[in-house]
Design an enzyme around this catalytic site. Structure first.
Site, PDB file in Angstrom:
ATOM      1  N   HIS A 143      -9.346  -7.080  -1.241  1.00 30.93           N
ATOM      2  CA  HIS A 143     -10.327  -6.820  -0.127  1.00 30.93           C
ATOM      3  C   HIS A 143     -11.303  -7.923  -0.070  1.00 30.93           C
ATOM      4  CE1 HIS A 143      -8.369  -3.088  -0.125  1.00 30.93           C
ATOM      5  NE2 HIS A 143      -9.181  -2.157  -0.323  1.00 30.93           N
ATOM      6  N   CYS A 195     -12.339   1.627  -3.689  1.00 26.43           N
ATOM      7  CA  CYS A 195     -12.470   0.060  -3.963  1.00 26.43           C
ATOM      8  C   CYS A 195     -13.225  -0.666  -2.911  1.00 26.43           C
ATOM      9  CB  CYS A 195     -11.231  -0.402  -3.907  1.00 26.43           C
ATOM     10  SG  CYS A 195     -10.340   0.198  -2.346  1.00 26.43           S
TER      11      CYS A 195
END
Ligand code: HSE
Length: 337
Positions: A244, A130
């Site tokens: 994130h 990711c």
């Protein structure tokens, strides 16, 4: 595949497993039958898909008979054991672990960048890390126009990247701290509430880099098909639930201006520009959560490079969606029907 595919989800009770189901539903992904697979502990429980209750089955070597597409998100050791079994049974596997990402025979795919790598691929297709996806979706269109020679990435990674139990630990430890109780970490290596620490993967004692950082470096080179791109990374876990953020500075081969980057970002697939200097409004995890796009902002000249070849920016993306389930479902959508 002429009929709607039989789709298996391996790790259906995990944070990404739940998002596989939600994402397929949201995008209208055609599913003939859903097989929900998990460990024996969860077998017999149910998950809901399009208003139907699907009973979770224990993952076994026979689980993949008749399965066309298997979405895996259950950790590297499960993938290493069961993905080859699924392939042998005739399924295409989209694997969210790091088990096969660097295998030269396994495409590592971000559809906005290298959908062509799928073609008629049979077997395993790897979903990238990711932290790599979050950086590479906005960097790719810049790299295509004005090759990026060097990029430095600092990550601020959410709890979800370490799984559902880490998300619970963040909530529970925050509550405990506020109540003045002592909370002993069960999942994370350090106290998580009101704290941040180096990413929780192993550190190579020789290089001083953690595994997450090494993955970003290697995956960038593989996805960009550019072994020469210089990548520096620092990965940090922060007390955020599910998106994130990354501070990114890159140096291009030719001079590049803020306006050029803004123009490229405005057209970039999978990117939404959030860059309001007047309001001091830039990408934040709270805004990225639940969103498909990578939010990009704080686009500005890197003042450490007076030659005008370097730009800094700040990005945020939902780690469970574009960083995992959404990217995997987009890959599945590209498979021949
Ligand atoms: N490795 C990522 C993290 C999650 O720890 O946040 C998934 O790629």
């Amino acid at each position: 595949m002429s009929n709607d595919p039989v789709v298996a989800i391996v790790g259906v009770t995990g944070a990404v497993g739940a998002e596989f189901i939600a994402t397929m539903d949201k995008r209208g992904f055609r599913v003939g039958k859903l097989k929900a697979l998990a460990s024996a502990r969860s077998a017999g429980k149910t998950v809901s898909f399009r208003g139907q209750s699907v009973v979770i089955e224990e993952l076994t070597e026979r689980s993949f008979d008749g399965v066309d597409i298997a979405l895996f998100s259950a950790g590297g050791s499960i993938s290493r054991k069961f993905a080859p079994i699924a392939v042998k049974a005739g399924a295409v596997v989209v694997d969210n672990s790091s088990a096969f990402r660097m295998d030269p025979n396994v495409p590592l795919v971000i559809p906005e960048i290298n959908a062509r790598r799928i073609r008629d691929h049979k077997g395993i297709i790897a979903n990238p890390n990711c932290a790599a996806i979050t950086a590479l979706v906005p960097l790719w269109p810049i790299h295509q126009k004005n090759r990026i020679k060097r990029v430095i990435i600092s990550t601020y990674q959410a709890a979800s990247g370490a799984g559902a139990a880490a998300m619970e630990e963040l909530v529970e430890s925050t509550r405990a701290n506020l109540n003045g109780q002592v909370y002993t970490p069960k999942v994370m290596p350090h106290p998580y509430a009101f704290n941040l620490f180096n990413h929780n993967t192993a550190i190579d004692p020789e290089t001083g880099y953690n595994d997450e950082e090494t993955k970003v470096i290697k995956e960038t080179r593989k996805i960009f098909e550019d072994e020469k791109i210089a990548v520096g990374v620092t990965c940090v876990r922060v007390p955020v639930l599910r998106a994130h953020c990354e501070a990114i500075t890159f140096e291009c081969e030719k001079p590049i201006s803020e306006d050029q980057v803004r123009a490229i970002m405005a057209q970039a697939p999978g990117v939404k520009v959030v860059d309001d200097r007047a309001k001091n409004y830039f990408p934040m995890p709270i805004d990225a959560s639940g969103q498909d796009d990578v939010l990009v902002g704080r686009i500005r000249k890197d003042l450490s490079d007076p030659t005008g070849h370097s730009i800094s920016m700040f990005v945020a993306a939902d780690q469970l969606l574009k960083g995992a389930a959404l990217n995997a479902v987009q890959i599945a959508e590209l498979l021949p029907q």
